[in-house]
Scaffold this motif. Structure first.
Motif, PDB file in Angstrom:
ATOM      1  N   TYR A 192      -4.656  -6.785 -13.786  1.00  0.00           N
ATOM      2  CA  TYR A 192      -3.282  -7.427 -13.924  1.00  0.00           C
ATOM      3  C   TYR A 192      -2.245  -6.864 -13.916  1.00  0.00           C
ATOM      4  CZ  TYR A 192       0.224 -10.841 -15.462  1.00  0.00           C
ATOM      5  OH  TYR A 192       1.645 -11.429 -15.815  1.00  0.00           O
ATOM      6  N   GLY A 243      -1.858  -4.649 -10.919  1.00  0.00           N
ATOM      7  CA  GLY A 243      -1.913  -5.343  -9.568  1.00  0.00           C
ATOM      8  C   GLY A 243      -2.928  -4.768  -8.481  1.00  0.00           C
ATOM      9  N   PRO A 303      -7.124  -8.417  -8.840  1.00  0.00           N
ATOM     10  CA  PRO A 303      -5.881  -9.181  -9.050  1.00  0.00           C
ATOM     11  C   PRO A 303      -5.862 -10.467  -8.051  1.00  0.00           C
ATOM     12  CG  PRO A 303      -5.398  -7.008  -7.853  1.00  0.00           C
ATOM     13  CD  PRO A 303      -6.858  -6.998  -8.346  1.00  0.00           C
ATOM     14  N   GLY A 341      -2.795 -12.027  -6.358  1.00  0.00           N
ATOM     15  CA  GLY A 341      -1.153 -11.681  -6.254  1.00  0.00           C
ATOM     16  C   GLY A 341      -0.663 -12.660  -5.106  1.00  0.00           C
ATOM     17  N   SER A 342       0.633 -12.532  -5.055  1.00  0.00           N
ATOM     18  CA  SER A 342       1.295 -13.350  -4.138  1.00  0.00           C
ATOM     19  C   SER A 342       2.172 -12.183  -3.133  1.00  0.00           C
ATOM     20  CB  SER A 342       2.491 -14.039  -4.728  1.00  0.00           C
ATOM     21  OG  SER A 342       3.433 -13.450  -5.586  1.00  0.00           O
ATOM     22  N   THR A 373       1.776 -10.719  -9.836  1.00  0.00           N
ATOM     23  CA  THR A 373       0.272 -11.004 -10.051  1.00  0.00           C
ATOM     24  C   THR A 373       0.066 -12.169 -10.877  1.00  0.00           C
ATOM     25  OG1 THR A 373      -0.679  -8.694  -9.777  1.00  0.00           O
ATOM     26  CG2 THR A 373      -2.009  -9.916 -11.093  1.00  0.00           C
ATOM     27  N   THR A 385      -6.503 -12.982 -12.500  1.00  0.00           N
ATOM     28  CA  THR A 385      -7.700 -11.919 -11.944  1.00  0.00           C
ATOM     29  C   THR A 385      -9.041 -12.868 -11.601  1.00  0.00           C
ATOM     30  OG1 THR A 385      -8.551 -11.517 -14.069  1.00  0.00           O
ATOM     31  CG2 THR A 385      -6.946 -10.011 -13.316  1.00  0.00           C
ATOM     32  N   GLN A 428     -12.151  -8.433  -2.497  1.00  0.00           N
ATOM     33  CA  GLN A 428     -10.614  -8.595  -1.928  1.00  0.00           C
ATOM     34  C   GLN A 428     -10.268  -9.844  -1.274  1.00  0.00           C
ATOM     35  OE1 GLN A 428     -10.297  -4.627  -0.502  1.00  0.00           O
ATOM     36  NE2 GLN A 428      -8.884  -4.127  -2.135  1.00  0.00           N
ATOM     37  N   THR A 459      -6.150 -16.720  -4.357  1.00  0.00           N
ATOM     38  CA  THR A 459      -4.925 -16.868  -4.532  1.00  0.00           C
ATOM     39  C   THR A 459      -4.226 -17.940  -3.703  1.00  0.00           C
ATOM     40  OG1 THR A 459      -4.723 -14.600  -5.069  1.00  0.00           O
ATOM     41  CG2 THR A 459      -2.622 -15.423  -4.332  1.00  0.00           C
TER      42      THR A 459
END
Length: 234
Positions: free
Chosen positions: A78, A81, A117, A119-120, A125, A128, A148, A155
């Motif tokens: 986190y 990132g 993580p 993330g945007s 972040t 997780t 990933q 996400t």
């Protein structure tokens, strides 16, 4: 397994899922696509992390454990990132990096944890995706790409799915999580007032009480808010 096949598996798993079911379905997809025995997704806000979904009870327990300890691979992923791959919790660097978590994880049969993580586009972040393996070892390049990919889909799901579910009551699909967050924050505020400490110290005390009692931080927070438990200067 190539990317097209992985995407097909993800699409099949989430097909016809209601918004509130999607995070758990994606955790289940992780178990199908990767050499892991469990997966969980947690969101973090204002210094606290709460489990949103998990593929099974073991994954749920380890997600709650990391929150209670305030430590573990998820926190490093986190903060950085970037993926954190703890490939051997039974010995060496990973065991010494998170000794309490490593001991509890190996006690329930988990030897490795891979934390991805969520993330945007702006680099923020929000949580997780944690993957739990019952054998030691690294992910291959192909497996890491799949992990990933799952994190990217998770996400996307968390940031774009409708926040409301149809049907009676129009229940917000993140409403339960928000309620849990509110209860933890309320408990932290009560501990701050009781002991005259700051937010970080109150959070640490809450987690420490939970760990000492073999409970989750959320369970202790619930008892504090309902006045069944009071944290003294112990």
């Amino acid at each position: 397994m190539d990317a097209v096949r992985a995407i097909d598996v993800i699409a099949e798993v989430v097909r016809d899922a209601r918004p509130g079911e999607t995070p758990a379905r994606l955790c289940a997809a992780a178990v199908k696509l990767l050499p892991v025995v469990g997966a969980s997704v947690s969101l973090r806000s204002s210094g606290m992390s709460l489990r949103l979904a998990a593929s099974n009870s073991m994954a749920s327990y380890l997600a709650e454990l990391q929150t209670t300890l305030g430590d573990g691979p998820w926190l490093n992923a986190y903060r950085a990132g970037a993926p954190v791959l703890a490939c051997d919790l039974s010995a060496g660097r990973d065991m010494h990096r998170w000794p309490l978590f490593a001991r509890q994880a190996t006690a329930v049969g988990v030897q490795a944890v891979y934390s991805m993580p969520l993330g945007s586009d702006d680099g923020l972040t929000v949580g997780t995706l944690d993957l739990y393996r019952d054998t030691r070892g690294e992910l291959t390049e192909d497996e890491l790409r799949r992990a990933q990919l799952l994190a990217a889909v998770m996400t996307l799901a968390l940031t774009t799915l409708p926040r409301e579910e149809g049907g009676a009551g129009e229940e917000a699909w993140l409403g339960g999580l928000a309620t849990e967050h509110d209860e933890v924050y309320q408990a932290i505020g009560m501990v701050m007032a009781q002991l005259g400490v700051d937010t970080d110290e109150a959070s640490t005390r809450l987690r420490a009480r939970a760990f000492a009692q073999g409970r989750t931080a959320l369970e202790v927070a619930h008892d504090v808010v309902s006045h069944r438990e009071r944290l003294g200067d112990d």
